[in-house]
Write an enzyme that holds these catalytic residues in place. Structure first.
Site, PDB file in Angstrom:
ATOM      1  N   SER A  91     -10.465 -10.188   3.214  1.00  0.00           N
ATOM      2  CA  SER A  91      -9.326  -9.685   4.004  1.00  0.00           C
ATOM      3  C   SER A  91     -10.530  -8.681   5.452  1.00  0.00           C
ATOM      4  O   SER A  91     -10.672  -8.101   5.519  1.00  0.00           O
ATOM      5  CB  SER A  91      -8.964  -8.331   4.204  1.00  0.00           C
ATOM      6  OG  SER A  91      -8.206  -7.548   5.148  1.00  0.00           O
ATOM      7  N   ASN A  92      -9.540  -9.834   6.459  1.00  0.00           N
ATOM      8  CA  ASN A  92     -11.027 -10.238   8.016  1.00  0.00           C
ATOM      9  C   ASN A  92     -10.126  -8.364   8.388  1.00  0.00           C
ATOM     10  O   ASN A  92      -9.368  -9.163   9.135  1.00  0.00           O
ATOM     11  CB  ASN A  92     -10.844 -10.949   8.435  1.00  0.00           C
ATOM     12  CG  ASN A  92     -11.696 -11.840   7.592  1.00  0.00           C
ATOM     13  OD1 ASN A  92     -13.108 -11.996   8.013  1.00  0.00           O
ATOM     14  ND2 ASN A  92     -11.261 -12.737   7.702  1.00  0.00           N
ATOM     15  N   LYS A 144      -5.218  -3.666   2.260  1.00  0.00           N
ATOM     16  CA  LYS A 144      -4.407  -3.520   0.276  1.00  0.00           C
ATOM     17  C   LYS A 144      -2.937  -4.049   1.079  1.00  0.00           C
ATOM     18  O   LYS A 144      -2.243  -5.734   0.275  1.00  0.00           O
ATOM     19  CB  LYS A 144      -4.335  -2.570   0.001  1.00  0.00           C
ATOM     20  CG  LYS A 144      -5.815  -2.374  -1.017  1.00  0.00           C
ATOM     21  CD  LYS A 144      -5.308  -0.918  -1.652  1.00  0.00           C
ATOM     22  CE  LYS A 144      -5.016  -0.412  -0.724  1.00  0.00           C
ATOM     23  NZ  LYS A 144      -5.662   1.030  -0.042  1.00  0.00           N
ATOM     24  N   THR A 145      -2.137  -3.376   2.098  1.00  0.00           N
ATOM     25  CA  THR A 145      -0.926  -3.818   1.880  1.00  0.00           C
ATOM     26  C   THR A 145      -0.702  -4.869   2.731  1.00  0.00           C
ATOM     27  O   THR A 145       0.304  -5.648   2.221  1.00  0.00           O
ATOM     28  CB  THR A 145      -0.873  -1.883   3.140  1.00  0.00           C
ATOM     29  OG1 THR A 145      -1.144  -1.547   2.498  1.00  0.00           O
ATOM     30  CG2 THR A 145       1.224  -2.967   3.281  1.00  0.00           C
ATOM     31  N   LYS A 157       4.546   0.838  -4.501  1.00  0.00           N
ATOM     32  CA  LYS A 157       3.894   1.661  -4.232  1.00  0.00           C
ATOM     33  C   LYS A 157       3.882   2.772  -4.548  1.00  0.00           C
ATOM     34  O   LYS A 157       4.773   3.928  -3.939  1.00  0.00           O
ATOM     35  CB  LYS A 157       3.370   1.522  -2.893  1.00  0.00           C
ATOM     36  CG  LYS A 157       2.164   2.418  -1.665  1.00  0.00           C
ATOM     37  CD  LYS A 157       1.740   2.099  -0.933  1.00  0.00           C
ATOM     38  CE  LYS A 157       0.613   2.655  -0.482  1.00  0.00           C
ATOM     39  NZ  LYS A 157      -0.365   2.421  -0.740  1.00  0.00           N
ATOM     40  N   ALA A 204      -8.998  -1.492   3.534  1.00  0.00           N
ATOM     41  CA  ALA A 204      -9.551  -2.633   3.563  1.00  0.00           C
ATOM     42  C   ALA A 204      -8.504  -3.500   3.775  1.00  0.00           C
ATOM     43  O   ALA A 204      -9.105  -4.681   3.613  1.00  0.00           O
ATOM     44  CB  ALA A 204      -9.940  -2.480   1.855  1.00  0.00           C
ATOM     45  N   SER A 260       0.591   8.449   0.787  1.00  0.00           N
ATOM     46  CA  SER A 260       0.945   9.558   1.560  1.00  0.00           C
ATOM     47  C   SER A 260       0.410   9.146   3.067  1.00  0.00           C
ATOM     48  O   SER A 260       0.235   7.694   3.405  1.00  0.00           O
ATOM     49  CB  SER A 260      -0.192  11.250   0.773  1.00  0.00           C
ATOM     50  OG  SER A 260      -1.749   9.999   1.106  1.00  0.00           O
ATOM     51  N   ASP A 290       3.228   1.289   4.937  1.00  0.00           N
ATOM     52  CA  ASP A 290       3.199   0.083   3.995  1.00  0.00           C
ATOM     53  C   ASP A 290       4.722   0.113   2.711  1.00  0.00           C
ATOM     54  O   ASP A 290       4.262  -0.628   3.262  1.00  0.00           O
ATOM     55  CB  ASP A 290       1.769   0.943   2.490  1.00  0.00           C
ATOM     56  CG  ASP A 290       0.387   1.110   3.952  1.00  0.00           C
ATOM     57  OD1 ASP A 290       0.648   0.793   4.983  1.00  0.00           O
ATOM     58  OD2 ASP A 290      -0.347   1.295   3.067  1.00  0.00           O
TER      59      ASP A 290
END
Length: 231
Positions: free
Chosen positions: A176-177, A16-17, A38, A14, A42, A55
């Site tokens: 977030s695009n 997030k990072t 974080k 989505a 994984s 990330d």
């Protein structure tokens, strides 16, 4: 510590990072000693320094200088699957105690911390142990990253209700695009602004490479300090 936030998303991928990196940039620009955390990652690659998650490396890049990778990402797994599956396969349990210990250690160096989750809100970390269980334990206010695409309104509203049901505060949300904006992008954005129970902190454009991430802080406002609800 008031300036400690949990970043979750409407789903995996989505954004997030990217959003967390943008928040770290914005906090640093405002004079905070900002750090990303974080706890669990994984999907990592072996390097000369050991396992490294993409990330986690990005969060380290935009955190205050001098932090070791293990301080950013203490629990790391190679296989790109749900954390509870790979941790069980490797007989390395993920515990709330270890996650909290890492956060407490980071607070000694940083005064503004963005904690990035894994996957969506209800990501399992172990048997009868979901990510929101730990977020509630730490009483972290939540920032929701909405991946702007077909279906995001439903996912965003469901996640917002789940956050509230956990007794936690939703401090803001970020658009977030994850793909180029579509024809009905603006009505989607307006619907979310009307329906979500928290302010929009900003909209991140569609990026095609990691280099562009270095400028995403300019698109975001920082959330106001809030007091978490009683769980």
């Amino acid at each position: 510590m008031k300036n400690c936030w949990f970043i979750t998303g409407t789903d995996t991928d989505a954004g997030k990072t990217v959003a967390t990196c943008g928040l770290l940039q914005a906090a640093t620009q405002r004079g905070w000693r900002a750090a990303g955390y974080k706890p669990v990652a994984s999907g990592s690659e072996m390097t000369a320094e050991g396992l490294r998650n993409r990330d986690g490396l990005l969060l380290q890049r935009y955190s205050l200088p001098g932090l070791r990778y293990a301080e950013i990402n203490p629990l790391i797994f190679g296989e790109a699957t749900s954390p509870h599956i790979v941790s069980q396969a490797e007989n390395r349990p993920i515990t709330a105690q270890a996650m909290s210990a890492g956060l407490q250690h980071l607070k000694k160096s940083a005064d503004w911390i963005a904690v990035e989750g894994a996957g969506g809100w209800f990501t399992p970390l172990g048997e009868d142990f979901l990510y929101p269980d730990w977020v509630a334990r730490e009483q972290l206010p939540v920032i929701l990253v909405v991946g702007m695409k077909l279906g995001c309104i439903n996912h965003a509203l469901l996640t917002a209700r789940a956050i509230e049901a956990s007794g936690l505060v939703m401090a803001g949300w970020i658009a977030s695009n994850v793909q180029p904006p579509q024809y009905r992008h603006q009505p989607y954005l307006q619907t979310l602004m009307h329906s979500l129970p928290a302010p929009l902190l900003g909209e991140i454009p569609h990026f095609t490479d990691d280099q562009a991430i270095s400028s995403c802080g300019q698109y975001l406002d920082l959330p106001e300090s809030v007091r978490s609800a009683t769980y």
